[in-house]
Every structure is written in structure tokens, then in C-alpha cells.
Design an enzyme around this catalytic site. Structure first.
Site, PDB file in Angstrom:
ATOM      1  CB  VAL A 157      -0.961  -0.012   1.207  1.00  0.00           C
ATOM      2  CG1 VAL A 157      -1.716   1.315   1.316  1.00  0.00           C
ATOM      3  CG2 VAL A 157      -1.952  -1.161   1.070  1.00  0.00           C
ATOM      4  CE1 TYR A 158       5.466   5.624   2.417  1.00  0.00           C
ATOM      5  CE2 TYR A 158       7.152   3.929   2.168  1.00  0.00           C
ATOM      6  CZ  TYR A 158       6.802   5.252   2.335  1.00  0.00           C
ATOM      7  OH  TYR A 158       7.778   6.216   2.409  1.00  0.00           O
TER       8      TYR A 158
END
Length: 250
Positions: A157-158
């Protein structure tokens, strides 16, 4: 840098009460810019301003939490006022690091990461870049991460939020370049900041995978950001400068 001065220019550095952002605010002030320190923590923000002023620089603090279009527009308005009416340099540094496996990753955390790392800077640029274009000059530097270029377990996600930020950098360079606004990105590797503390011993292990083999100081990244913001980089736009000890090169 070859002695380029930022005297007479204003700079907004988001997320600049600690870490890379704070080091960048200090560096830009040393080069003569009037720096707007921005972050959530008023005490740390005022301390950063006090330290810059004690060193002979010029700075003011704007408190805020970025995460959506409304907050971005509010910060843009208040920062421009504090800077005397306009922003010449924007450093999009504020970000969230959230790690975890894909199965069961909380939706609220997913939304928060993309809100701070992508949506807020998108609308911040939308507010500030047109005025730069009208003046025929401006520099925007986005702070991304090597995780945008590498497959790292638990960083999906990051990394995805920052990979999209890399593409925004290139898109904005194409959009605003004809009006004299340069847009670039710095992609740090392992850097010893408060935000990296969640990695624990993993930070040193990650750094050991790079050719240079050590964890960077925030000041080393700030120097690269300041370079891209300065006239020394006058013919550079749409670039992503890796400041990662060579990690993405091997």
C-alpha cells in the site's frame, strides 16, 4: 550546489516538523528562502522555526494535517498568506508509512495512506502551481521512496501510493513545464527519521542491502531536495532522483 541563492523566494515544506522535512526546511532557509514550516505538532513546528531564526534564517509555522482536498486548500491558503502572498517552492514531504500484509489490511488505513501520500499533494499542487505558472517560475519537489520502485513484502500500500506519486511528478512536469514550473521528485532510501522507527532493526538490515551500506541522515536527502528546488537544476524536470545509497541500482 554552486552557491545558488534562494534569497527572495518563498518555500512551503509539508511535514517539516521532523525528519527529512525539517532538514529540508533548515537547508532552504540557509540558502535564503523564507520557509513555511508545516505540520500537525505546534510545539515541534514552533521549535523548528525558532531554530531557523536563531541561525539567521526566515521562517513561519502553519499548523495543519493534510489528508484530503479541503485540508490541502486550507494549508495552501494559510501558507501563501504567511509567505507574503505566494509560494515559489513547494516540497511535498508529508506522508504516512503503513506496513502490513495484503490480507486483512485495514481499509481505513489504506484510505489514510492514499489520502496523505497522494490526494493531499494532488490538490495542494492544484492550488499552488497555477499561481507559479502565472509568474512564469516555480519549483515543486515531491518526496517519494525507493519502495515505489522495488517489491518489498508488507509495503504494497505504501509503495503503491508513492509509485503513483512518481507518475504524478512526470505528469505535472508535462502540464506545468511550458509555463516555467519545474516538477521533480527525490526518492530516499533508508533514512534515520522518526517515521522509520517502526522498522526497528530492519532499517539497518535494509540499508545493508545497498552498495553504500548505511542509513542516511535526513540532511543528505535534504541536500538533494534543495538542489532540485534551486536554479542549479534549471533544466531538470520530470526526474526522480534516487537518494538511496544505490539500492535501486542493483
Amino acid at each position: 550546489m554552486s552557491g545558488q541563492s534562494l534569497s527572495g523566494r518563498t518555500a512551503l515544506v509539508t511535514g517539516s516538523t521532523s525528519g527529512i522535512g525539517r532538514a529540508t526546511a533548515v537547508k532552504l532557509a540557509e540558502l535564503g528562502a523564507h520557509v513555511i514550516v508545516m505540520g500537525r505538532d505546534a510545539e515541534r513546528g514552533e521549535q523548528a522555526v525558532a531554530d531557523i531564526r536563531a541561525g539567521g534564517g526566515r521562517a513561519d509555522f502553519v499548523q495543519g494535517a493534510l489528508g484530503d482536498a479541503r485540508s490541502a486548500r486550507d494549508v495552501a491558503r494559510r501558507a501563501s498568506t504567511a509567505a507574503g502572498g505566494h509560494i515559489d517552492i513547494l516540497v511535498n514531504n508529508a506522508g504516512i508509512v503503513a506496513l502490513g500484509p495484503t490480507p486483512g489490511f485495514p481499509e481505513e488505513t489504506f484510505d489514510a495512506v492514499f489520502g496523505v501520500n497522494l490526494k493531499a499533494p494532488f490538490y495542494l499542487v492544484g492550488e499552488l502551481a497555477p499561481a507559479m505558472a502565472e509568474r512564469g517560475r516555480g519549483a515543486i519537489v515531491n518526496v517519494t521512496t525507493m519502495a515505489a520502485q522495488l517489491g518489498i513484502a508488507d509495503a504494497a500500500v505504501y509503495g503503491a501510493s508513492k509509485a503513483a506519486f512518481d507518475l504524478l511528478t512526470k505528469s505535472w512536469a508535462a502540464e506545468f513545464g511550458p509555463s516555467g514550473v519545474r516538477v521533480n521528485a527525490v526518492s530516499p532510501g533508508t533514512t534515520r527519521t522518526p517515521g522509520a522507527e517502526i522498522l526497528g532493526d530492519g532499517l539497518d538490515k535494509l540499508a545493508a542491502q545497498s552498495p553504500l551500506g548505511y542509513v542516511a541522515r535526513p540532511e543528505e536527502v535534504a541536500t538533494a531536495i534543495a538542489y532540485l528546488a534551486s536554479d542549479d537544476a534549471s533544466y531538470i524536470t520530470g526526474a526522480v532522483l534516487n537518494v538511496d545509497g544505490g539500492r535501486t541500482a542493483v
